[in-house]
Design a protein around this motif. Structure first.
Motif, PDB file in Angstrom:
ATOM      1  N   LEU A  34       0.831  -1.199   0.000  1.00 24.45           N
ATOM      2  CA  LEU A  34       0.000   0.000   0.000  1.00 24.45           C
ATOM      3  C   LEU A  34       0.870   1.255   0.000  1.00 24.45           C
ATOM      4  N   ILE A  35       1.925   1.239   0.795  1.00 22.06           N
ATOM      5  CA  ILE A  35       2.828   2.391   0.862  1.00 22.06           C
ATOM      6  C   ILE A  35       3.502   2.614  -0.489  1.00 22.06           C
ATOM      7  N   TYR A  36       3.983   1.524  -1.099  1.00 23.69           N
ATOM      8  CA  TYR A  36       4.604   1.651  -2.417  1.00 23.69           C
ATOM      9  C   TYR A  36       3.591   2.174  -3.446  1.00 23.69           C
ATOM     10  N   GLY A  37       2.378   1.692  -3.377  1.00 25.73           N
ATOM     11  CA  GLY A  37       1.346   2.139  -4.310  1.00 25.73           C
ATOM     12  C   GLY A  37       1.011   3.611  -4.142  1.00 25.73           C
ATOM     13  N   LEU A  38       0.854   4.046  -2.898  1.00 25.91           N
ATOM     14  CA  LEU A  38       0.551   5.458  -2.643  1.00 25.91           C
ATOM     15  C   LEU A  38       1.727   6.355  -3.015  1.00 25.91           C
ATOM     16  N   ALA A  39       2.952   5.870  -2.775  1.00 26.38           N
ATOM     17  CA  ALA A  39       4.127   6.649  -3.156  1.00 26.38           C
ATOM     18  C   ALA A  39       4.174   6.802  -4.686  1.00 26.38           C
ATOM     19  N   GLY A  40       3.907   5.740  -5.392  1.00 29.22           N
ATOM     20  CA  GLY A  40       3.878   5.818  -6.857  1.00 29.22           C
ATOM     21  C   GLY A  40       2.797   6.765  -7.344  1.00 29.22           C
ATOM     22  N   PHE A  41       1.643   6.713  -6.696  1.00 25.56           N
ATOM     23  CA  PHE A  41       0.557   7.633  -7.044  1.00 25.56           C
ATOM     24  C   PHE A  41       0.981   9.075  -6.818  1.00 25.56           C
ATOM     25  N   CYS A  42       1.664   9.345  -5.704  1.00 24.14           N
ATOM     26  CA  CYS A  42       2.133  10.708  -5.419  1.00 24.14           C
ATOM     27  C   CYS A  42       3.178  11.143  -6.440  1.00 24.14           C
ATOM     28  N   TRP A  43       4.007  10.228  -6.896  1.00 20.93           N
ATOM     29  CA  TRP A  43       4.990  10.569  -7.929  1.00 20.93           C
ATOM     30  C   TRP A  43       4.282  10.975  -9.215  1.00 20.93           C
ATOM     31  N   ILE A  44       3.235  10.236  -9.568  1.00 15.84           N
ATOM     32  CA  ILE A  44       2.477  10.551 -10.785  1.00 15.84           C
ATOM     33  C   ILE A  44       1.797  11.910 -10.651  1.00 15.84           C
ATOM     34  N   ILE A  45       1.175  12.163  -9.509  1.00 14.43           N
ATOM     35  CA  ILE A  45       0.518  13.454  -9.261  1.00 14.43           C
ATOM     36  C   ILE A  45       1.547  14.579  -9.294  1.00 14.43           C
ATOM     37  N   SER A  46       2.707  14.346  -8.711  1.00 14.38           N
ATOM     38  CA  SER A  46       3.768  15.342  -8.714  1.00 14.38           C
ATOM     39  C   SER A  46       4.203  15.667 -10.141  1.00 14.38           C
ATOM     40  N   GLY A  47       4.373  14.649 -10.959  1.00 18.11           N
ATOM     41  CA  GLY A  47       4.743  14.874 -12.358  1.00 18.11           C
ATOM     42  C   GLY A  47       3.668  15.632 -13.116  1.00 18.11           C
ATOM     43  N   ALA A  48       2.415  15.290 -12.856  1.00 20.15           N
ATOM     44  CA  ALA A  48       1.311  15.982 -13.524  1.00 20.15           C
ATOM     45  C   ALA A  48       1.258  17.455 -13.111  1.00 20.15           C
ATOM     46  N   LEU A  49       1.484  17.734 -11.844  1.00 18.45           N
ATOM     47  CA  LEU A  49       1.495  19.123 -11.383  1.00 18.45           C
ATOM     48  C   LEU A  49       2.655  19.892 -12.011  1.00 18.45           C
ATOM     49  N   HIS A  50       3.797  19.244 -12.140  1.00 10.68           N
ATOM     50  CA  HIS A  50       4.941  19.896 -12.774  1.00 10.68           C
ATOM     51  C   HIS A  50       4.638  20.215 -14.242  1.00 10.68           C
ATOM     52  N   LEU A  51       4.023  19.282 -14.929  1.00 12.46           N
ATOM     53  CA  LEU A  51       3.650  19.531 -16.328  1.00 12.46           C
ATOM     54  C   LEU A  51       2.618  20.648 -16.432  1.00 12.46           C
ATOM     55  N   LEU A  52       1.710  20.718 -15.468  1.00 13.16           N
ATOM     56  CA  LEU A  52       0.747  21.817 -15.434  1.00 13.16           C
ATOM     57  C   LEU A  52       1.460  23.152 -15.268  1.00 13.16           C
ATOM     58  N   ALA A  53       2.464  23.185 -14.397  1.00 15.90           N
ATOM     59  CA  ALA A  53       3.235  24.417 -14.201  1.00 15.90           C
ATOM     60  C   ALA A  53       3.944  24.817 -15.486  1.00 15.90           C
ATOM     61  N   ARG A  54       4.485  23.839 -16.200  1.00 11.26           N
ATOM     62  CA  ARG A  54       5.130  24.152 -17.475  1.00 11.26           C
ATOM     63  C   ARG A  54       4.115  24.681 -18.483  1.00 11.26           C
ATOM     64  N   GLY A  55       2.910  24.138 -18.455  1.00  8.69           N
ATOM     65  CA  GLY A  55       1.856  24.624 -19.338  1.00  8.69           C
ATOM     66  C   GLY A  55       1.475  26.062 -19.036  1.00  8.69           C
ATOM     67  N   ILE A  56       1.474  26.408 -17.762  1.00  5.26           N
ATOM     68  CA  ILE A  56       1.166  27.785 -17.377  1.00  5.26           C
ATOM     69  C   ILE A  56       2.242  28.726 -17.939  1.00  5.26           C
ATOM     70  N   LEU A  57       3.480  28.291 -17.905  1.00 11.62           N
ATOM     71  CA  LEU A  57       4.562  29.125 -18.420  1.00 11.62           C
ATOM     72  C   LEU A  57       4.498  29.317 -19.929  1.00 11.62           C
ATOM     73  N   ARG A  58       3.811  28.431 -20.612  1.00  9.66           N
ATOM     74  CA  ARG A  58       3.660  28.595 -22.060  1.00  9.66           C
ATOM     75  C   ARG A  58       2.777  29.804 -22.387  1.00  9.66           C
ATOM     76  N   GLU A  59       2.054  30.292 -21.417  1.00  9.70           N
ATOM     77  CA  GLU A  59       1.197  31.467 -21.616  1.00  9.70           C
ATOM     78  C   GLU A  59       1.979  32.771 -21.660  1.00  9.70           C
ATOM     79  N   LEU A  60       3.278  32.715 -21.359  1.00 10.75           N
ATOM     80  CA  LEU A  60       4.076  33.937 -21.346  1.00 10.75           C
ATOM     81  C   LEU A  60       4.130  34.543 -22.744  1.00 10.75           C
ATOM     82  N   THR A  61       4.035  35.843 -22.786  1.00 13.28           N
ATOM     83  CA  THR A  61       4.118  36.555 -24.064  1.00 13.28           C
ATOM     84  C   THR A  61       5.462  37.276 -24.136  1.00 13.28           C
ATOM     85  N   PRO A  62       6.057  37.296 -25.313  1.00 13.54           N
ATOM     86  CA  PRO A  62       7.371  37.957 -25.444  1.00 13.54           C
ATOM     87  C   PRO A  62       7.268  39.463 -25.301  1.00 13.54           C
TER      88      PRO A  62
END
Length: 90
Positions: A62-90
């Protein structure tokens, strides 16, 4: 006292600057959530489990499963942050 850099810019350039700063602030916040999710939910339980010195119990899966889930959520949040940065205008 107004900043000389922003007061001399035309209104459209000033709006773009404000929009960029807001996007960077939002991306920083979301990336902070990603780091916290990884550290607290993904890494700390694994370190605690591995440093306990006891053989893996039935709860370890269960701990390994929840840790893996948190890793996936962490990666998704990081990708969301990168998507927000794509909104920058020159």
């Amino acid at each position: 006292m107004p900043d000389s850099e922003t007061s001399s810019k035309p209104p459209d350039a000033r709006r773009a600057l404000i929009r960029n700063e807001r996007a960077k602030l939002s991306a920083t916040y979301v990336n902070g959530l990603a780091i916290a999710t990884f550290a607290v939910g993904g890494l700390a339980p694994l370190i605690a489990l591995l440093s306990a010195g006891t053989p893996a119990s039935a709860g370890a899966g269960l701990i390994y499963g929840l840790a893996g889930f948190c890793w996936i959520i962490s990666g998704a949040l990081h990708l969301l942050a990168r998507g927000i940065l794509r909104e920058l205008t020159p």
